[in-house]
Design an enzyme around this catalytic site. Structure first.
Site, PDB file in Angstrom:
ATOM      1  N   PRO A   2       0.831  -1.201   0.000  1.00  0.00           N
ATOM      2  CA  PRO A   2       0.000   0.000   0.000  1.00  0.00           C
ATOM      3  C   PRO A   2       0.871   1.259   0.000  1.00  0.00           C
ATOM      4  O   PRO A   2       1.863   1.340   0.719  1.00  0.00           O
ATOM      5  CB  PRO A   2      -0.793  -0.131   1.298  1.00  0.00           C
ATOM      6  CG  PRO A   2      -0.781  -1.585   1.609  1.00  0.00           C
ATOM      7  CD  PRO A   2       0.529  -2.099   1.127  1.00  0.00           C
ATOM      8  N   GLU A   3       0.476   2.230  -0.819  1.00  0.00           N
ATOM      9  CA  GLU A   3       1.238   3.472  -0.912  1.00  0.00           C
ATOM     10  C   GLU A   3       0.587   4.545  -0.053  1.00  0.00           C
ATOM     11  O   GLU A   3      -0.428   4.310   0.602  1.00  0.00           O
ATOM     12  CB  GLU A   3       1.372   3.880  -2.379  1.00  0.00           C
ATOM     13  CG  GLU A   3       2.030   2.769  -3.198  1.00  0.00           C
ATOM     14  CD  GLU A   3       2.438   3.173  -4.590  1.00  0.00           C
ATOM     15  OE1 GLU A   3       2.597   4.378  -4.866  1.00  0.00           O
ATOM     16  OE2 GLU A   3       2.624   2.266  -5.433  1.00  0.00           O
ATOM     17  N   LYS A  53       4.146   5.682   4.890  1.00  0.00           N
ATOM     18  CA  LYS A  53       3.491   4.383   4.770  1.00  0.00           C
ATOM     19  C   LYS A  53       3.196   3.775   6.140  1.00  0.00           C
ATOM     20  O   LYS A  53       2.937   2.577   6.250  1.00  0.00           O
ATOM     21  CB  LYS A  53       4.360   3.435   3.943  1.00  0.00           C
ATOM     22  CG  LYS A  53       4.529   3.867   2.494  1.00  0.00           C
ATOM     23  CD  LYS A  53       5.334   2.847   1.695  1.00  0.00           C
ATOM     24  CE  LYS A  53       5.473   3.267   0.252  1.00  0.00           C
ATOM     25  NZ  LYS A  53       6.219   2.264  -0.545  1.00  0.00           N
ATOM     26  N   ASN A 159       5.810   2.222  -5.859  1.00  0.00           N
ATOM     27  CA  ASN A 159       6.169   1.917  -7.237  1.00  0.00           C
ATOM     28  C   ASN A 159       5.134   2.428  -8.237  1.00  0.00           C
ATOM     29  O   ASN A 159       5.482   2.924  -9.313  1.00  0.00           O
ATOM     30  CB  ASN A 159       6.349   0.406  -7.391  1.00  0.00           C
ATOM     31  CG  ASN A 159       7.395   0.054  -8.419  1.00  0.00           C
ATOM     32  OD1 ASN A 159       8.339   0.805  -8.625  1.00  0.00           O
ATOM     33  ND2 ASN A 159       7.229  -1.073  -9.075  1.00  0.00           N
ATOM     34  N   ARG A 235      12.586  -3.690  -7.892  1.00  0.00           N
ATOM     35  CA  ARG A 235      11.210  -3.262  -8.106  1.00  0.00           C
ATOM     36  C   ARG A 235      11.015  -2.966  -9.594  1.00  0.00           C
ATOM     37  O   ARG A 235      11.879  -2.366 -10.228  1.00  0.00           O
ATOM     38  CB  ARG A 235      10.900  -2.026  -7.277  1.00  0.00           C
ATOM     39  CG  ARG A 235      10.929  -2.292  -5.772  1.00  0.00           C
ATOM     40  CD  ARG A 235      10.853  -1.014  -4.999  1.00  0.00           C
ATOM     41  NE  ARG A 235      10.856  -1.245  -3.571  1.00  0.00           N
ATOM     42  CZ  ARG A 235      11.116  -0.307  -2.664  1.00  0.00           C
ATOM     43  NH1 ARG A 235      11.365   0.925  -3.055  1.00  0.00           N
ATOM     44  NH2 ARG A 235      11.116  -0.593  -1.386  1.00  0.00           N
TER      45      ARG A 235
END
Length: 245
Positions: A2-3, A53, A159, A235
């Site tokens: 989760p961002e 976060k 990301n 990533r």
């Protein structure tokens, strides 16, 4: 993972419990080992806030709890007394509602980790100059995409938002930090703050232009979207080779 905008939405869902005296239990044995439920049980929840976060819950008596969801965790809020199936990490029960933390890989009775993170991109207003100052001091050889994911420089960008932001401003995630101008960095950071704030207000992320769109045509120039692992954590970076210089 989760961002920042998703974490802020989760913190907002927990707000109805603020001001109430909380009954806390940890059905999960791993979570019981943290001592969080025992420490906060019977105390009043004073505030809930998102920091990058992280979700920070503050209880009376100066007790603070940090929750980081990583890839698997999630907070849900439902009416008090709803049957629980499974072994959640933490259940916080208030007067009418209860918050349930599922698969919470990080649950701590201290906030030391927050000392190592940069300004939250979703602060209102965002501290753009403070973020740019950290970028000036960062490794100039790192790709810009990898740099924006470094939570010690700016917290909250993940990301997906890195990919979408750099596509919006037309900069490749592979360009080295030292090859970007101060003006380009400012545009990228301001765009990230603006796009994430809009998503937070709307309650959802926008339609994706490049993230997980490998092989599909770029909405701007029609070139096939590319992807490749980036950085020590590999990533996956997504970008348009045609219009992201």
């Amino acid at each position: 993972m989760p961002e920042g905008d998703a974490i802020h939405r989760a913190a907002a869902r927990l707000q109805p419990l603020v001001g109430q005296r909380i009954a806390a239990v940890s059905p999960s044995a791993r979570a019981r080992a943290t001592g969080v439920a025992e420490r906060v049980d019977g105390r009043r929840l004073e505030s809930v806030e998102a920091v990058g976060k992280n979700i920070v819950l503050r209880f009376e008596g100066g007790i603070a709890v940090r929750s980081h969801l990583r890839m698997s965790g999630r907070w849900t809020v439902r009416p008090r007394g709803t049957p629980i199936r499974g072994m959640p990490w933490l259940v916080l029960t208030g007067d009418e509602s209860e918050a349930v933390l599922w698969n919470g890989p990080v649950l701590e009775l201290h906030l030391r980790a927050l000392d190592r993170i940069g300004p939250d991109i979703l602060e209102r207003p965002p501290r753009i100059n403070a973020i740019l100052a950290r970028l000036r001091a960062a490794d100039a050889e790192r790709p810009l995409g990898e740099t924006l994911l470094d939570q010690s420089l700016v917290s909250g960008i993940g990301n997906m938002w890195m990919a979408e932001t750099l596509w919006s401003v037309g900069i490749s995630p592979w360009r080295r930090l030292g090859e970007t101008s101060e003006a380009e960095r400012r545009v990228a950071v301001e765009e990230a703050a603006a796009e994430m704030s809009r998503a937070l207000e709307r309650g959802r992320a926008p339609r994706r232009s490049v993230y997980r769109q490998r092989g599909r045509p770029c909405p701007r120039c029609g070139t096939a979207v590319a992807s490749r692992g980036q950085g020590d954590h590999n990533r996956i970076a997504y970008w348009c080779p045609g219009c992201q210089t």
